[in-house]
Design an enzyme around this catalytic site. Sequence first.
Site, PDB file in Angstrom:
ATOM      1  N   ARG A 256      -3.882  12.989   1.149  1.00  0.00           N
ATOM      2  CA  ARG A 256      -4.974  13.963   1.496  1.00  0.00           C
ATOM      3  C   ARG A 256      -6.170  13.182   1.881  1.00  0.00           C
ATOM      4  O   ARG A 256      -6.883  13.585   2.713  1.00  0.00           O
ATOM      5  CB  ARG A 256      -5.390  15.021   0.165  1.00  0.00           C
ATOM      6  CG  ARG A 256      -4.507  16.095   0.059  1.00  0.00           C
ATOM      7  CD  ARG A 256      -5.243  17.098  -0.821  1.00  0.00           C
ATOM      8  NE  ARG A 256      -5.240  16.694  -2.171  1.00  0.00           N
ATOM      9  CZ  ARG A 256      -4.216  17.084  -3.051  1.00  0.00           C
ATOM     10  NH1 ARG A 256      -3.213  17.578  -2.626  1.00  0.00           N
ATOM     11  NH2 ARG A 256      -4.378  16.233  -4.431  1.00  0.00           N
ATOM     12  N   ASP A 303      -2.478 -15.844   7.226  1.00  0.00           N
ATOM     13  CA  ASP A 303      -3.723 -15.708   6.302  1.00  0.00           C
ATOM     14  C   ASP A 303      -3.644 -16.989   5.279  1.00  0.00           C
ATOM     15  O   ASP A 303      -4.004 -16.797   4.114  1.00  0.00           O
ATOM     16  CB  ASP A 303      -3.801 -14.581   5.536  1.00  0.00           C
ATOM     17  CG  ASP A 303      -5.085 -14.061   4.926  1.00  0.00           C
ATOM     18  OD1 ASP A 303      -6.082 -14.987   5.367  1.00  0.00           O
ATOM     19  OD2 ASP A 303      -5.307 -13.434   4.098  1.00  0.00           O
TER      20      ASP A 303
END
Length: 419
Positions: A256, A303
């Site tokens: 949601r 990274d």
Amino acid sequence: MVQRTHLTGARVVLPEGVVDHGRVTVEGTRIAAVGPAPDATPGQADPAHSQTDPAHSHADPAHGQADSAAAHGGRALDLPGGWIVPGFVDLHVHGGGGASFSAGTPEESMTAIRTHRAHGTTTMLASTVTGDLDDLARQAATLSELVEQGELAGIHFEGPFISPHRCGAHQPSLLRAPDPADVRKLVDAARGTARMMTLAPELPGGLESVRLLADSGVLAAVGHTDSTYEATIEAIRAGATVATHLFNAMPSLLHRTPGPVAALLEDERVTVELINDGTHLHPAMLELAFHRAGADRVAFITDAMGAAGMSDGRYPLGPMEVEVKEGVARISGGPTAGSIAGSTLTLDRAFRRAVTIDGLGVVETVRAMSATPARLLGIADRVGSVEVGKDADLVVLDDDFRLRGVMRRGAWVVHPELD
């Protein structure tokens, strides 16, 4: 005379596919010819993949015949059972070999550069870590000289304009909102070599800074962010085109509240970085990213911090200390203790994992390692693929996808060991 080298016998990965038993001819610093080896038997090579046709827009007609290496002279190196792929392009790397770009010295920077080159990364950005603005400006001035010398492809500022709620391995006390004037200060300090800046667009000044970066020709990357789905869409509309290590240091993908992940994955203008070291991402998330974005929008990154290419131990990361155990780097003290602090990854390991563990195809892995980040940086006319006229940046892998050799601009960084 310009030195000529013929690499034969390996499978050559081209943008269109794989040439079995191929040949790559290197002349000086450039690729002069690509195609099937002269003695390739039917079925070993697809002539459509050859770039040795004199009609090819970049080909030299003198090199356009599929005859023997001896006829053209030069050295021949047979690489049976291997693979030839383009040199890797890393958009996001903080250091390696025990050294860090944030140290702000040419010596440490070159140690990091050489470490990653020895693992196949022939093109890279130098990534900084959150720090004082004046210190970051000094680092940028030093790094810009290495860009101008051709050692680096540019500078990537990661922080200090990131969310304190998603700071990861960045020092919380040094974080600040992305005031456009401060953003401009760092861009100007880089003297035209700033290529990317990671920021949290939901912070005050975020959208204005994204627009400033886009107008300045600097890639605006959404990362270390607590942004919503809607706010991320606004950032993309303002000019953000990169997701800094997607999934990491941002809200999770929920049914949601889809957050920034969904917005970054669904927009065709966005390239998503992935750290494929087996620690930062579950394989299912990597598969999701490739399924939704595809290899043309995925860029594998390391990274990497200073421990890349080194053993376990303690290493600096900007103003903080990192402890590496079993190859995983974590902040060793302070308010962010225990946070994963970048990686110890090198791109040759990421490549092998993608193919042998994650089940990606070789061609799509090559795109994510080389072609996609090169295109994002605007240097695909020189690097990122094995094509005539481009820099001779090549990686040789064995049949098990372990690194065997590295060539940068026609010179061996790691010479293939012959059986």
